[in-house]
Structure formats: C-alpha cells, structure tokens
Design a protein around this motif. Structure first.
Motif, PDB file in Angstrom:
ATOM      1  N   ASP A 179       9.052   0.345   0.782  1.00  0.00           N
ATOM      2  CA  ASP A 179       8.489   0.895   2.014  1.00  0.00           C
ATOM      3  C   ASP A 179       7.616   2.126   1.826  1.00  0.00           C
ATOM      4  OD1 ASP A 179      10.365   2.810   1.350  1.00  0.00           O
ATOM      5  OD2 ASP A 179      11.645   2.483   3.104  1.00  0.00           O
ATOM      6  N   GLY A 180       7.619   2.739   0.655  1.00  0.00           N
ATOM      7  CA  GLY A 180       6.986   4.038   0.492  1.00  0.00           C
ATOM      8  C   GLY A 180       5.691   4.042  -0.285  1.00  0.00           C
ATOM      9  N   SER A 181       5.212   5.245  -0.560  1.00  0.00           N
ATOM     10  CA  SER A 181       3.912   5.433  -1.203  1.00  0.00           C
ATOM     11  C   SER A 181       3.942   5.121  -2.690  1.00  0.00           C
ATOM     12  CB  SER A 181       3.432   6.873  -0.980  1.00  0.00           C
ATOM     13  OG  SER A 181       4.373   7.800  -1.512  1.00  0.00           O
ATOM     14  N   GLU A 182       5.143   4.915  -3.270  1.00  0.00           N
ATOM     15  CA  GLU A 182       5.223   4.615  -4.699  1.00  0.00           C
ATOM     16  C   GLU A 182       4.539   3.299  -5.062  1.00  0.00           C
ATOM     17  OE1 GLU A 182       8.305   2.219  -2.811  1.00  0.00           O
ATOM     18  OE2 GLU A 182       7.787   4.348  -2.617  1.00  0.00           O
ATOM     19  N   GLN A 183       4.274   2.444  -4.073  1.00  0.00           N
ATOM     20  CA  GLN A 183       3.664   1.139  -4.353  1.00  0.00           C
ATOM     21  C   GLN A 183       2.141   1.163  -4.294  1.00  0.00           C
ATOM     22  OE1 GLN A 183       4.419  -1.669  -0.870  1.00  0.00           O
ATOM     23  NE2 GLN A 183       5.638   0.093  -0.241  1.00  0.00           N
ATOM     24  N   ILE A 184       1.561   2.314  -3.977  1.00  0.00           N
ATOM     25  CA  ILE A 184       0.111   2.383  -3.810  1.00  0.00           C
ATOM     26  C   ILE A 184      -0.612   2.054  -5.115  1.00  0.00           C
ATOM     27  CG2 ILE A 184      -1.838   3.824  -3.148  1.00  0.00           C
ATOM     28  CD1 ILE A 184       0.062   3.094  -0.857  1.00  0.00           C
ATOM     29  N   THR A 185      -0.092   2.528  -6.234  1.00  0.00           N
ATOM     30  CA  THR A 185      -0.721   2.221  -7.522  1.00  0.00           C
ATOM     31  C   THR A 185      -0.742   0.729  -7.775  1.00  0.00           C
ATOM     32  OG1 THR A 185      -0.030   4.347  -8.440  1.00  0.00           O
ATOM     33  CG2 THR A 185      -0.618   2.624 -10.007  1.00  0.00           C
ATOM     34  N   GLU A 229       4.291   7.889   4.954  1.00  0.00           N
ATOM     35  CA  GLU A 229       3.784   8.259   3.630  1.00  0.00           C
ATOM     36  C   GLU A 229       3.045   7.104   2.973  1.00  0.00           C
ATOM     37  OE1 GLU A 229       6.806   9.030   4.792  1.00  0.00           O
ATOM     38  OE2 GLU A 229       6.303  11.158   5.075  1.00  0.00           O
ATOM     39  N   PHE A 230       3.513   5.886   3.211  1.00  0.00           N
ATOM     40  CA  PHE A 230       2.834   4.706   2.673  1.00  0.00           C
ATOM     41  C   PHE A 230       1.404   4.623   3.208  1.00  0.00           C
ATOM     42  CE2 PHE A 230       1.646   0.269   3.668  1.00  0.00           C
ATOM     43  CZ  PHE A 230       1.505  -0.236   2.380  1.00  0.00           C
ATOM     44  N   GLU A 259      -4.660   5.783   2.807  1.00  0.00           N
ATOM     45  CA  GLU A 259      -5.836   6.499   3.275  1.00  0.00           C
ATOM     46  C   GLU A 259      -6.318   7.516   2.244  1.00  0.00           C
ATOM     47  OE1 GLU A 259      -5.213   7.975   7.211  1.00  0.00           O
ATOM     48  OE2 GLU A 259      -4.711   5.996   8.019  1.00  0.00           O
ATOM     49  N   TRP A 260      -5.379   8.163   1.573  1.00  0.00           N
ATOM     50  CA  TRP A 260      -5.755   9.150   0.548  1.00  0.00           C
ATOM     51  C   TRP A 260      -6.497   8.490  -0.604  1.00  0.00           C
ATOM     52  CZ3 TRP A 260      -4.023  10.403  -4.562  1.00  0.00           C
ATOM     53  CH2 TRP A 260      -4.460  11.657  -5.016  1.00  0.00           C
ATOM     54  N   GLN A 320       2.949   2.629  12.435  1.00  0.00           N
ATOM     55  CA  GLN A 320       2.938   3.861  11.644  1.00  0.00           C
ATOM     56  C   GLN A 320       1.553   4.194  11.127  1.00  0.00           C
ATOM     57  OE1 GLN A 320       5.248   6.016  11.504  1.00  0.00           O
ATOM     58  NE2 GLN A 320       7.145   5.332  10.558  1.00  0.00           N
ATOM     59  N   GLY A 321       0.694   3.184  10.995  1.00  0.00           N
ATOM     60  CA  GLY A 321      -0.630   3.421  10.432  1.00  0.00           C
ATOM     61  C   GLY A 321      -1.442   4.418  11.248  1.00  0.00           C
ATOM     62  N   LEU A 322      -2.173   5.299  10.573  1.00  0.00           N
ATOM     63  CA  LEU A 322      -2.910   6.356  11.253  1.00  0.00           C
ATOM     64  C   LEU A 322      -4.287   5.895  11.709  1.00  0.00           C
ATOM     65  CD1 LEU A 322      -1.970   9.249   8.800  1.00  0.00           C
ATOM     66  CD2 LEU A 322      -0.956   8.776  11.036  1.00  0.00           C
ATOM     67  N   GLN A 323      -5.045   5.262  10.803  1.00  0.00           N
ATOM     68  CA  GLN A 323      -6.408   4.848  11.119  1.00  0.00           C
ATOM     69  C   GLN A 323      -6.669   3.428  10.630  1.00  0.00           C
ATOM     70  OE1 GLN A 323      -9.479   7.828  10.247  1.00  0.00           O
ATOM     71  NE2 GLN A 323      -7.851   9.292   9.812  1.00  0.00           N
TER      72      GLN A 323
END
Length: 319
Positions: A63-69, A89-90, A95-96, A111-114
């Motif tokens: 569920d988190g940002s650790e999967q972005i890579t 955070e995901f 977005e980052w 949860q998504g911002l944009q």
C-alpha cells in the motif's frame, strides 16, 4: 499503461477483476498494458477475455511508497490505481517521481491528490463532490462507465431458460464465508440453486465439495460466472461488481453488502431499481433467523415486476 490493484481473502477480488476488464479492453484497442498486484493470477482465471492480459503477481498486497521504484521499472506512461488501501504517501510518491496516474473509486474519498482522470462507475457518482476536490481531473462518473468484462456485454440471455433458478455468488473471495449459509437457507425453497465460489475463497475446493452435496445445487467454476448469471432467473449476490453484471443481463437481484465500501453503491443501486432487495451481510451473519430473513427478501424481490435495465455494460470502451 500499468494497472495497479490488489486482491486477497480480506480485500476481495473486485478491484483486480475490474482492472483486468479495463486492461483487456485497452489491449484490444491497441495499448500496451500490464496488471500488477496480489492475486492477479487468480483474477485472470475468472474470464476468458483476460487470457491475453500481461500480469505481474505480488505475493501480498502493498500500500505504500516503497513500491514506487518497482512501478518505475515498468516505465509506464500512465498508472491506473484501483483500491482503498493505497496510502497518501503512495500517491505523493507517484507525483514526486512525475508518474501520471488515474484512479478508480467508489465512495467519493480517493487518496490521490492530482489524478489525470477518475472513474466511479456507481449510480449516484455524479452527486459526489469530485469536481470541487479535483477541478482539473477528467471525470468518468455513473453507470455509463461500468467496468465489466467483455463476456457480459456479448452475452444474449434466453428468457425461455428461466425456471425459477437462483444464483448464489458471494464475490471473488467470499470474505464472510457466506456461500454455504446462503445455499442452506435457499434449499427449502425447492429452487434449483446455481453456485459460484470465487477463486480467492479460503479452502475453496473443500467447500465446493460440500456445496455439491446439497440438494438441487449446481456448482459452477468461477470462470463460468457470466454463464451462470445468464442461466439463472434470480440472483443472490455480494454487493460488488457482479451487481452490475447481473443488472446488465436484466436479472432480479438480492444484494448482500459485505464491506463498508459497498454500502453507498448498493443503496444507490436499490434506489435506481437495479437491485430488488438489499441486506447487510455482516448483520445477517449474526441473525438467528438468517434463513427466514433471506428467503423473505428473495420472495419480495421475485414479486417485483418492474425493472430499470440501464446498465449497458460497455463502460470499459467508454473509459
């Protein structure tokens, strides 16, 4: 395009199935796609139209940002996210890193911002405050955008086969283990009972063997769900995506909500006439008169003659 969705015996399989349905239509339209998540291999077995969809299976939900890579390794032009467990955070991580994404939502609280786009396929979606939250997001709202597998909108129902039979399908995971209790409650009606136990249900094969021993019960493989819906006159269903499949095929439905995210869409479906009876599955599990309550709800649904057949079933094409 990368579609990101998880399934499990607690999350259910609805997010995975509709992501596969959308992926299959995108693939059919010439896009490069992949579906990544837990239990996507089981989800792929649900429909023949999913056979050519590339998948990557995760051992468990994330569920988190650790999967972005890992998402970057797919090098997607767009990520389509379906699931409520994904954290803020995901989405911030997406977005980052400059990864464009869309979201599939049900309850008006993404949860998504944009997000580039947002899909909410449920009746009543247009009344939610998406535009004020996401003013620059392209919105696909309501029953015109129901994400159903191709088999549904290619199926022609033969009314002459209707014989009072009842389909029981409690979702891809049957998270409350309702199937056997529903079957047991319906046996006294004397109706032929068609049963589909989902691919992520716990102890699935043992339970199927038990179901087969019940009187006037036909056990269908989960890949035959659409055929089982078409072959049944009435349906007792968990209040997930299968509601829209049954509605698209013009069936009389009693829906059982089994998760919080199903409550609003199911109530809207009842108001729209797509569902003829609605019960809280979690409360029903605790009810001493489980069988009587369910049989009475089905009897009331069977007595209804008016139906609004407004689910066209080709929302995947529109999206």
């Amino acid at each position: 395009m990368l579609l990101r969705a998880d399934g499990s015996d607690s999350l259910g399989m609805g997010h995975v199935v509709r992501s596969l349905a959308l992926a299959a239509e995108l693939l059919h339209s010439g896009f490069e796609v992949a579906v990544w998540g837990s239990h996507v291999a089981e989800g792929k077995q649900i429909a023949k139209s999913f056979a050519d969809v590339p998948i990557e299976n995760l051992p468990e939900p994330r569920d988190g940002s650790e999967q972005i890579t890992d998402i970057q390794a797919f090098d997607p032009d767009l990520v389509i996210v379906d699931g409520y467990h994904f954290t803020l955070e995901f989405f911030r991580g997406l977005e980052w890193r400059g990864i464009h994404y869309g979201v599939i939502d049900d309850n008006g609280k993404p949860q998504g911002l944009q997000p580039v786009f947002l899909v909410n396929q449920n009746p009543g979606a247009t009344s939610l405050a998406y535009k004020s939250i996401h003013p620059s997001t392209q919105l696909f709202l309501g029953l015109d955008f129901v994400l159903l597998r191709r088999e549904v909108w290619e199926t022609v129902v033969d009314p002459s086969t209707h014989d009072g039979s009842v389909l029981v399908a409690m979702g891809g995971a049957d998270t409350l283990n309702l199937t056997e209790r529903v079957v047991e409650a319906l046996v006294p009606t004397g109706a032929l009972i068609n049963v589909v136990l989902g691919p992520a249900a716990k102890n699935r094969e043992v339970r199927r063997e038990k179901i087969r021993k019940a009187e006037r019960v036909l056990d269908w493989h989960h890949s035959e769900l659409v055929e089982a819906i078409a072959d049944s006159q009435y349906c007792v269903l968990a209040a997930g995506s299968v509601l829209w499949e049954a509605a698209a095929l013009g069936k009389t439905v009693v829906a059982l909500t089994v998760a919080d995210n199903q409550l609003m869409p199911a109530r809207e479906a009842l108001s729209a006439g797509l569902v003829s009876g609605l019960l809280d599955g979690r409360s029903l599990m605790q009810c001493e008169d489980f069988g009587q309550v369910l049989r009475e709800s089905l009897a009331r649904a069977q007595a209804l003659t008016e139906k609004q057949e407004i689910v066209l079933g080709n929302g995947t094409r529109r999206v």
